[in-house]
Design an enzyme around this catalytic site. Structure first.
Site, PDB file in Angstrom:
ATOM      1  N   ASN A   1      36.386  41.483  42.905  1.00  0.00           N
ATOM      2  CA  ASN A   1      35.834  40.336  42.188  1.00  0.00           C
ATOM      3  C   ASN A   1      35.437  40.761  40.779  1.00  0.00           C
ATOM      4  O   ASN A   1      35.107  41.920  40.549  1.00  0.00           O
ATOM      5  CB  ASN A   1      34.594  39.812  42.933  1.00  0.00           C
ATOM      6  CG  ASN A   1      33.990  38.594  42.262  1.00  0.00           C
ATOM      7  OD1 ASN A   1      34.703  37.671  41.868  1.00  0.00           O
ATOM      8  ND2 ASN A   1      32.672  38.577  42.113  1.00  0.00           N
TER       9      ASN A   1
ATOM     10  N   HIS B   1      32.692  39.863  37.744  1.00  0.00           N
ATOM     11  CA  HIS B   1      31.412  39.176  37.528  1.00  0.00           C
ATOM     12  C   HIS B   1      31.001  39.349  36.063  1.00  0.00           C
ATOM     13  O   HIS B   1      31.012  40.473  35.547  1.00  0.00           O
ATOM     14  CB  HIS B   1      30.347  39.765  38.461  1.00  0.00           C
ATOM     15  CG  HIS B   1      29.043  39.050  38.352  1.00  0.00           C
ATOM     16  ND1 HIS B   1      28.823  37.809  38.895  1.00  0.00           N
ATOM     17  CD2 HIS B   1      27.898  39.395  37.715  1.00  0.00           C
ATOM     18  CE1 HIS B   1      27.600  37.412  38.616  1.00  0.00           C
ATOM     19  NE2 HIS B   1      27.012  38.362  37.905  1.00  0.00           N
TER      20      HIS B   1
ATOM     21  N   MET C   1      34.994  29.892  43.455  1.00  0.00           N
ATOM     22  CA  MET C   1      33.600  29.481  43.575  1.00  0.00           C
ATOM     23  C   MET C   1      33.137  29.320  45.027  1.00  0.00           C
ATOM     24  O   MET C   1      32.353  28.417  45.329  1.00  0.00           O
ATOM     25  CB  MET C   1      33.368  28.192  42.783  1.00  0.00           C
ATOM     26  CG  MET C   1      33.633  28.339  41.290  1.00  0.00           C
ATOM     27  SD  MET C   1      32.811  29.761  40.544  1.00  0.00           S
ATOM     28  CE  MET C   1      31.146  29.132  40.493  1.00  0.00           C
ATOM     29  N   ARG C   2      33.639  30.180  45.902  1.00  0.00           N
ATOM     30  CA  ARG C   2      33.187  30.141  47.303  1.00  0.00           C
ATOM     31  C   ARG C   2      32.866  31.545  47.767  1.00  0.00           C
ATOM     32  O   ARG C   2      33.572  32.490  47.395  1.00  0.00           O
ATOM     33  CB  ARG C   2      34.284  29.599  48.220  1.00  0.00           C
ATOM     34  CG  ARG C   2      34.462  28.156  48.054  1.00  0.00           C
ATOM     35  CD  ARG C   2      35.434  27.537  49.002  1.00  0.00           C
ATOM     36  NE  ARG C   2      35.507  26.147  48.646  1.00  0.00           N
ATOM     37  CZ  ARG C   2      34.640  25.229  49.040  1.00  0.00           C
ATOM     38  NH1 ARG C   2      33.666  25.545  49.877  1.00  0.00           N
ATOM     39  NH2 ARG C   2      34.731  23.984  48.632  1.00  0.00           N
TER      40      ARG C   2
ATOM     41  N   GLY D   1      40.950  29.499  34.823  1.00  0.00           N
ATOM     42  CA  GLY D   1      42.054  30.429  35.070  1.00  0.00           C
ATOM     43  C   GLY D   1      42.397  31.331  33.905  1.00  0.00           C
ATOM     44  O   GLY D   1      43.522  31.810  33.809  1.00  0.00           O
ATOM     45  N   SER D   2      41.424  31.616  33.019  1.00  0.00           N
ATOM     46  CA  SER D   2      41.769  32.511  31.906  1.00  0.00           C
ATOM     47  C   SER D   2      41.994  33.939  32.406  1.00  0.00           C
ATOM     48  O   SER D   2      42.852  34.654  31.874  1.00  0.00           O
ATOM     49  CB  SER D   2      40.701  32.466  30.810  1.00  0.00           C
ATOM     50  OG  SER D   2      39.506  33.047  31.243  1.00  0.00           O
ATOM     51  N   ASN D   3      41.279  34.355  33.439  1.00  0.00           N
ATOM     52  CA  ASN D   3      41.546  35.682  34.011  1.00  0.00           C
ATOM     53  C   ASN D   3      42.886  35.713  34.733  1.00  0.00           C
ATOM     54  O   ASN D   3      43.599  36.714  34.699  1.00  0.00           O
ATOM     55  CB  ASN D   3      40.414  36.101  34.953  1.00  0.00           C
ATOM     56  CG  ASN D   3      39.221  36.602  34.180  1.00  0.00           C
ATOM     57  OD1 ASN D   3      39.204  37.730  33.701  1.00  0.00           O
ATOM     58  ND2 ASN D   3      38.216  35.748  34.014  1.00  0.00           N
TER      59      ASN D   3
HETATM   60  C1  GRF Z   1      34.759  34.487  34.814  1.00  0.00           C
HETATM   61  O1  GRF Z   1      33.742  34.549  33.861  1.00  0.00           O
HETATM   62  C2  GRF Z   1      34.478  35.427  35.961  1.00  0.00           C
HETATM   63  O2  GRF Z   1      33.751  36.552  35.589  1.00  0.00           O
HETATM   64  C3  GRF Z   1      33.662  34.565  36.898  1.00  0.00           C
HETATM   65  O3  GRF Z   1      34.237  33.291  36.793  1.00  0.00           O
HETATM   66  C4  GRF Z   1      34.811  33.129  35.496  1.00  0.00           C
HETATM   67  C5  GRF Z   1      36.198  32.623  35.691  1.00  0.00           C
HETATM   68  O4  GRF Z   1      36.777  32.231  34.473  1.00  0.00           O
HETATM   69  N1  GRF Z   1      33.676  35.121  38.238  1.00  0.00           N
HETATM   70  P1  GRF Z   1      38.310  31.883  34.393  1.00  0.00           P
HETATM   71  O5  GRF Z   1      38.567  30.720  35.358  1.00  0.00           O
HETATM   72  O6  GRF Z   1      39.103  33.096  34.760  1.00  0.00           O
HETATM   73  O7  GRF Z   1      38.553  31.456  32.978  1.00  0.00           O
END
Ligand code: GRF
Length: 202
Positions: free
Chosen positions: A108, A110, A91-92, A13-15
């Site tokens: 999304n 990536h 992750m789905r 969940g860092s994003n």
């Molecule tokens: C990120 O690297 C994103 O690009 C990918 O999954 C990762 C999620 O990281 N789709 P976080 O859970 O947001 O730390």
């Protein structure tokens, strides 16, 4: 009035945290109305609780089919008046049911320069391949994996002294800067999709 967005995440969940911070600091003008998570052990759940963000935990094995699982999600998204779905490490793969219900309103992030290094291990794949440049892509979601029209992209060089960990760190730093910008672009409605490209809305 601020638009509601939903963030979908399965892991760290860092994003998610970067988006919460951007909203708090008013770099992003929206309300995070819902976190959708499919993993009861995901650290992102605790982060959402701390941030006071409503959470929907939906576990796929509890549903008879992917469609039934997504119908439950859609019901909550509609109830929360969600305008944009932001996938951040979910992750789905979404089925056409959800993609159609929110066509053009799902994005999304990536961790590579698409169309290179699609899939779940993009940072490691680029590193092992010996690529000199990789990066981050934010794109609209369609029925194919890591495929829809690109919203923003930023290159990240792979340096000779890099380890996988140091590269991951730099990629995530770029993600955390790029994703709030991309969400803002989408919410402002200043761009439209034309084929695979984004054009300014006239
Ligand atoms: C990120 O690297 C994103 O690009 C990918 O999954 C990762 C999620 O990281 N789709 P976080 O859970 O947001 O730390």
């Amino acid at each position: 009035m601020n638009k509601n967005i939903a963030i979908f995440a399965s892991g760290k969940g860092s994003n998610f945290v970067a988006l919460v911070k951007a909203v708090k600091q008013r770099r992003l003008n929206c309300r995070i109305g819902l976190l959708v998570c499919d993993n009861p052990h995901a650290p992102v759940l605790e982060k959402a609780r701390k941030a006071g963000i409503e959470t929907l935990l939906v576990e796929r094995p509890a549903f008879a089919s992917r469609e039934a699982f997504e119908k439950e999600i859609i019901r909550h998204l509609k109830a929360a008046d969600i305008k944009l779905i932001v996938l951040a490490g979910f992750m789905r793969v979404l089925s056409p049911l959800l993609v159609n219900a929110f066509r053009g309103r799902i994005i999304n992030i990536h961790p590579a320069l698409l169309p290179a290094f699609k899939g779940a291990h993009a940072i490691e794949d680029a590193f092992q391949y010996g690529a000199k440049i990789t990066g981050v892509t934010v794109h609209f979601v369609d029925e194919q994996v890591d495929h829809g029209p690109i919203i923003l992209q930023e290159a990240v060089p792979i340096k000779p002294a890099d380890t996988l960990a140091s590269l991951e760190k730099r990629i995530h730093q770029v993600e955390h800067r790029l994703y709030p910008r991309a969400v803002r672009l989408c919410l402002e409605g200043k761009v439209r999709v034309a084929g695979r490209s984004l054009k300014p809305r006239s």
